[in-house]
Design a protein around this motif. Sequence first.
Motif, PDB file in Angstrom:
ATOM      1  N   ALA A 159     -32.221 -65.087 -30.859  1.00  0.00           N
ATOM      2  CA  ALA A 159     -31.124 -65.669 -31.633  1.00  0.00           C
ATOM      3  C   ALA A 159     -31.177 -65.216 -33.085  1.00  0.00           C
ATOM      4  CB  ALA A 159     -31.180 -67.192 -31.549  1.00  0.00           C
ATOM      5  N   VAL A 160     -32.386 -65.145 -33.650  1.00  0.00           N
ATOM      6  CA  VAL A 160     -32.540 -64.699 -35.033  1.00  0.00           C
ATOM      7  C   VAL A 160     -32.007 -63.279 -35.200  1.00  0.00           C
ATOM      8  CG1 VAL A 160     -34.219 -64.119 -36.829  1.00  0.00           C
ATOM      9  CG2 VAL A 160     -34.518 -66.210 -35.477  1.00  0.00           C
ATOM     10  N   TYR A 161     -32.412 -62.391 -34.294  1.00  0.00           N
ATOM     11  CA  TYR A 161     -31.977 -61.000 -34.406  1.00  0.00           C
ATOM     12  C   TYR A 161     -30.513 -60.837 -34.019  1.00  0.00           C
ATOM     13  CZ  TYR A 161     -36.577 -59.238 -35.556  1.00  0.00           C
ATOM     14  OH  TYR A 161     -37.756 -58.968 -36.207  1.00  0.00           O
ATOM     15  N   ALA A 162     -30.009 -61.693 -33.148  1.00  0.00           N
ATOM     16  CA  ALA A 162     -28.591 -61.637 -32.806  1.00  0.00           C
ATOM     17  C   ALA A 162     -27.736 -61.960 -34.023  1.00  0.00           C
ATOM     18  CB  ALA A 162     -28.286 -62.606 -31.667  1.00  0.00           C
ATOM     19  N   MET A 163     -28.162 -62.906 -34.827  1.00  0.00           N
ATOM     20  CA  MET A 163     -27.423 -63.219 -36.052  1.00  0.00           C
ATOM     21  C   MET A 163     -27.430 -62.013 -36.994  1.00  0.00           C
ATOM     22  SD  MET A 163     -28.179 -67.231 -36.910  1.00  0.00           S
ATOM     23  CE  MET A 163     -29.969 -67.151 -36.835  1.00  0.00           C
ATOM     24  N   ARG A 164     -28.571 -61.332 -37.083  1.00  0.00           N
ATOM     25  CA  ARG A 164     -28.630 -60.136 -37.912  1.00  0.00           C
ATOM     26  C   ARG A 164     -27.719 -59.049 -37.353  1.00  0.00           C
ATOM     27  NH1 ARG A 164     -35.128 -60.780 -38.509  1.00  0.00           N
ATOM     28  NH2 ARG A 164     -35.113 -62.023 -40.410  1.00  0.00           N
ATOM     29  N   GLY A 165     -27.732 -58.906 -36.015  1.00  0.00           N
ATOM     30  CA  GLY A 165     -26.874 -57.906 -35.405  1.00  0.00           C
ATOM     31  C   GLY A 165     -25.394 -58.189 -35.647  1.00  0.00           C
ATOM     32  N   THR A 166     -25.001 -59.451 -35.536  1.00  0.00           N
ATOM     33  CA  THR A 166     -23.610 -59.833 -35.768  1.00  0.00           C
ATOM     34  C   THR A 166     -23.203 -59.523 -37.202  1.00  0.00           C
ATOM     35  OG1 THR A 166     -23.733 -61.580 -34.102  1.00  0.00           O
ATOM     36  CG2 THR A 166     -21.988 -61.766 -35.750  1.00  0.00           C
ATOM     37  N   ARG A 167     -24.079 -59.859 -38.139  1.00  0.00           N
ATOM     38  CA  ARG A 167     -23.773 -59.585 -39.551  1.00  0.00           C
ATOM     39  C   ARG A 167     -23.709 -58.081 -39.815  1.00  0.00           C
ATOM     40  NH1 ARG A 167     -21.211 -62.595 -43.267  1.00  0.00           N
ATOM     41  NH2 ARG A 167     -21.463 -61.622 -45.297  1.00  0.00           N
ATOM     42  N   PHE A 168     -24.605 -57.330 -39.170  1.00  0.00           N
ATOM     43  CA  PHE A 168     -24.637 -55.879 -39.335  1.00  0.00           C
ATOM     44  C   PHE A 168     -23.327 -55.254 -38.874  1.00  0.00           C
ATOM     45  CE2 PHE A 168     -25.878 -51.542 -38.222  1.00  0.00           C
ATOM     46  CZ  PHE A 168     -26.712 -51.183 -39.276  1.00  0.00           C
ATOM     47  N   LEU A 169     -22.836 -55.678 -37.718  1.00  0.00           N
ATOM     48  CA  LEU A 169     -21.577 -55.152 -37.204  1.00  0.00           C
ATOM     49  C   LEU A 169     -20.411 -55.529 -38.103  1.00  0.00           C
ATOM     50  CD1 LEU A 169     -21.979 -55.831 -33.371  1.00  0.00           C
ATOM     51  CD2 LEU A 169     -22.342 -53.686 -34.598  1.00  0.00           C
ATOM     52  N   HIS A 170     -20.486 -56.681 -38.746  1.00  0.00           N
ATOM     53  CA  HIS A 170     -19.409 -57.143 -39.629  1.00  0.00           C
ATOM     54  C   HIS A 170     -19.389 -56.367 -40.941  1.00  0.00           C
ATOM     55  CE1 HIS A 170     -16.686 -59.863 -41.726  1.00  0.00           C
ATOM     56  NE2 HIS A 170     -17.587 -59.988 -42.689  1.00  0.00           N
ATOM     57  N   GLU A 171     -20.582 -56.087 -41.489  1.00  0.00           N
ATOM     58  CA  GLU A 171     -20.657 -55.509 -42.830  1.00  0.00           C
ATOM     59  C   GLU A 171     -20.698 -53.978 -42.843  1.00  0.00           C
ATOM     60  OE1 GLU A 171     -23.635 -56.989 -45.397  1.00  0.00           O
ATOM     61  OE2 GLU A 171     -22.960 -59.079 -45.271  1.00  0.00           O
ATOM     62  N   ARG A 172     -21.193 -53.373 -41.788  1.00  0.00           N
ATOM     63  CA  ARG A 172     -21.416 -51.926 -41.814  1.00  0.00           C
ATOM     64  C   ARG A 172     -20.390 -51.222 -40.932  1.00  0.00           C
ATOM     65  NH1 ARG A 172     -26.917 -51.427 -43.270  1.00  0.00           N
ATOM     66  NH2 ARG A 172     -27.342 -53.139 -44.711  1.00  0.00           N
ATOM     67  N   ASP A 173     -20.267 -49.927 -41.148  1.00  0.00           N
ATOM     68  CA  ASP A 173     -19.424 -49.103 -40.278  1.00  0.00           C
ATOM     69  C   ASP A 173     -20.214 -48.807 -39.017  1.00  0.00           C
ATOM     70  OD1 ASP A 173     -17.509 -47.473 -39.211  1.00  0.00           O
ATOM     71  OD2 ASP A 173     -18.041 -45.719 -40.430  1.00  0.00           O
ATOM     72  N   ALA A 208     -35.442 -50.357 -44.731  1.00  0.00           N
ATOM     73  CA  ALA A 208     -36.585 -50.995 -45.394  1.00  0.00           C
ATOM     74  C   ALA A 208     -37.719 -50.008 -45.636  1.00  0.00           C
ATOM     75  CB  ALA A 208     -37.076 -52.175 -44.560  1.00  0.00           C
ATOM     76  N   LEU A 209     -37.898 -49.061 -44.721  1.00  0.00           N
ATOM     77  CA  LEU A 209     -38.960 -48.058 -44.855  1.00  0.00           C
ATOM     78  C   LEU A 209     -38.506 -46.845 -45.659  1.00  0.00           C
ATOM     79  CD1 LEU A 209     -40.313 -48.152 -41.178  1.00  0.00           C
ATOM     80  CD2 LEU A 209     -41.362 -49.197 -43.204  1.00  0.00           C
ATOM     81  N   GLN A 210     -37.273 -46.899 -46.151  1.00  0.00           N
ATOM     82  CA  GLN A 210     -36.686 -45.829 -46.968  1.00  0.00           C
ATOM     83  C   GLN A 210     -36.517 -44.523 -46.194  1.00  0.00           C
ATOM     84  OE1 GLN A 210     -38.320 -45.552 -51.057  1.00  0.00           O
ATOM     85  NE2 GLN A 210     -39.450 -47.434 -50.606  1.00  0.00           N
ATOM     86  N   LEU A 211     -36.417 -44.622 -44.883  1.00  0.00           N
ATOM     87  CA  LEU A 211     -36.060 -43.450 -44.084  1.00  0.00           C
ATOM     88  C   LEU A 211     -34.576 -43.155 -44.261  1.00  0.00           C
ATOM     89  CD1 LEU A 211     -37.930 -44.349 -40.770  1.00  0.00           C
ATOM     90  CD2 LEU A 211     -38.796 -43.029 -42.715  1.00  0.00           C
ATOM     91  N   ALA A 212     -33.816 -44.187 -44.570  1.00  0.00           N
ATOM     92  CA  ALA A 212     -32.389 -44.067 -44.860  1.00  0.00           C
ATOM     93  C   ALA A 212     -32.086 -44.878 -46.106  1.00  0.00           C
ATOM     94  CB  ALA A 212     -31.552 -44.568 -43.688  1.00  0.00           C
ATOM     95  N   ALA A 213     -31.096 -44.429 -46.874  1.00  0.00           N
ATOM     96  CA  ALA A 213     -30.665 -45.182 -48.044  1.00  0.00           C
ATOM     97  C   ALA A 213     -29.976 -46.470 -47.596  1.00  0.00           C
ATOM     98  CB  ALA A 213     -29.714 -44.331 -48.875  1.00  0.00           C
ATOM     99  N   PRO A 214     -29.869 -47.465 -48.467  1.00  0.00           N
ATOM    100  CA  PRO A 214     -29.170 -48.704 -48.093  1.00  0.00           C
ATOM    101  C   PRO A 214     -27.778 -48.411 -47.546  1.00  0.00           C
ATOM    102  CG  PRO A 214     -30.310 -48.991 -50.186  1.00  0.00           C
ATOM    103  CD  PRO A 214     -30.441 -47.539 -49.827  1.00  0.00           C
ATOM    104  N   GLY A 215     -27.489 -48.966 -46.373  1.00  0.00           N
ATOM    105  CA  GLY A 215     -26.198 -48.761 -45.753  1.00  0.00           C
ATOM    106  C   GLY A 215     -26.084 -47.487 -44.933  1.00  0.00           C
ATOM    107  N   GLU A 216     -27.164 -46.693 -44.849  1.00  0.00           N
ATOM    108  CA  GLU A 216     -27.098 -45.392 -44.191  1.00  0.00           C
ATOM    109  C   GLU A 216     -27.897 -45.335 -42.886  1.00  0.00           C
ATOM    110  OE1 GLU A 216     -25.173 -42.773 -45.185  1.00  0.00           O
ATOM    111  OE2 GLU A 216     -24.374 -44.284 -46.581  1.00  0.00           O
TER     112      GLU A 216
END
Length: 381
Positions: A139-153, A288-296
Amino acid sequence: MRDIYISGGAMTPFGRHPGVLAPELAQSAILKAIDDAGVELKDIEAVYCANVLGGMILGQLIVRDLGLRGIPVYNVENACASGATGVHLARHALLAGEYSTVLVFGIEQLTALGGGTIPMQRNDVKTDLYATAGMVLPAVYAMRGTRFLHERDASREDLATVAVKNRHHGSLNEYAQQRSETTVEEVLASRMIADPLTLLQCCPSQVDGAAAVVMTTRRPTQRKAVKVLSSVVVSGMREAADDDILDAEITARAARQAYEQAGVSPRDINVVELHDAFTIAELLYYEALQLAAPGEAVPLLRSGATRLGGRVPVNPSGGLLAKGHPLGATGIAQMVEVMWHLQDRAGSRQVADARIGLTQCTGGGIAGVDHAASSVHILGV
């Protein structure tokens, strides 16, 4: 500061091991790691046993039958980060000169729980609000996933692609529990667990396994010497009401410290084993590990950079999604996998020219903080 090496490592296949007791699983990994390191049991000066749900003094019970009696045995529990925490503590003791050669192993038998989600905390209002409310990690990660789909392309297909990638990697790994490949369509069609996460986007909860490493201050000579360049364990910060649930602050903080300690940058990393307990977690940890820039994170995934053959393969073992997640063993198994790649011993999933690898493991969900623990280790040859 003296150099600390992983001179040998091993793991058992991850999966169901009916009729096999936890000590037998652990002893199998231990004896193989001892042999891999080219040492003998009598050379071990201390033992660190990582486990979450196996009960009291499990480490002493396991090493008793190996004849390792009388030496210090440390039992380490730090949720999913237990194994990595054991390595961190062992490194401290080696740096301090307390020992010169130690054994660190992790063991878990999740099949003994009989199924269901892994408990977060006791269901007691006096210990943790999340547990009292019935919160579980899907449930915790599902909330993150839902927010991710809402905020990101990003799309549900992007989440599913993480599972497809890691199941492909797992199909090449004889130690992985899930060795069959899958498709985006199959991932999305699998049973819904917590929207938007389907069954194939969650790591298996019915898995047993063990992993072990020998750590030493003596430079190994039998093959490429794998050095522990940095070792960081941190705990979560108190969250405010408006904290961003897509900001994996605890892992980002641990990663910054690990890069500084090792004297390397994210661009120097050749192979990564990270904590993909759910597909959304891998995408968050790219940033978080800086493999990608924020949002990338999604563009990085879509580019193929994190697949085998890409610029920085992530979870070539199959990760938790394919290999499985026996809690106490996971962090150590990640290091064994990276060690194999750095020594050109990873077989058909070998990352070419790997010289620096990173492992990341988070642990525990409690109310008010971004995870209870996070560890980042950087290994190099």
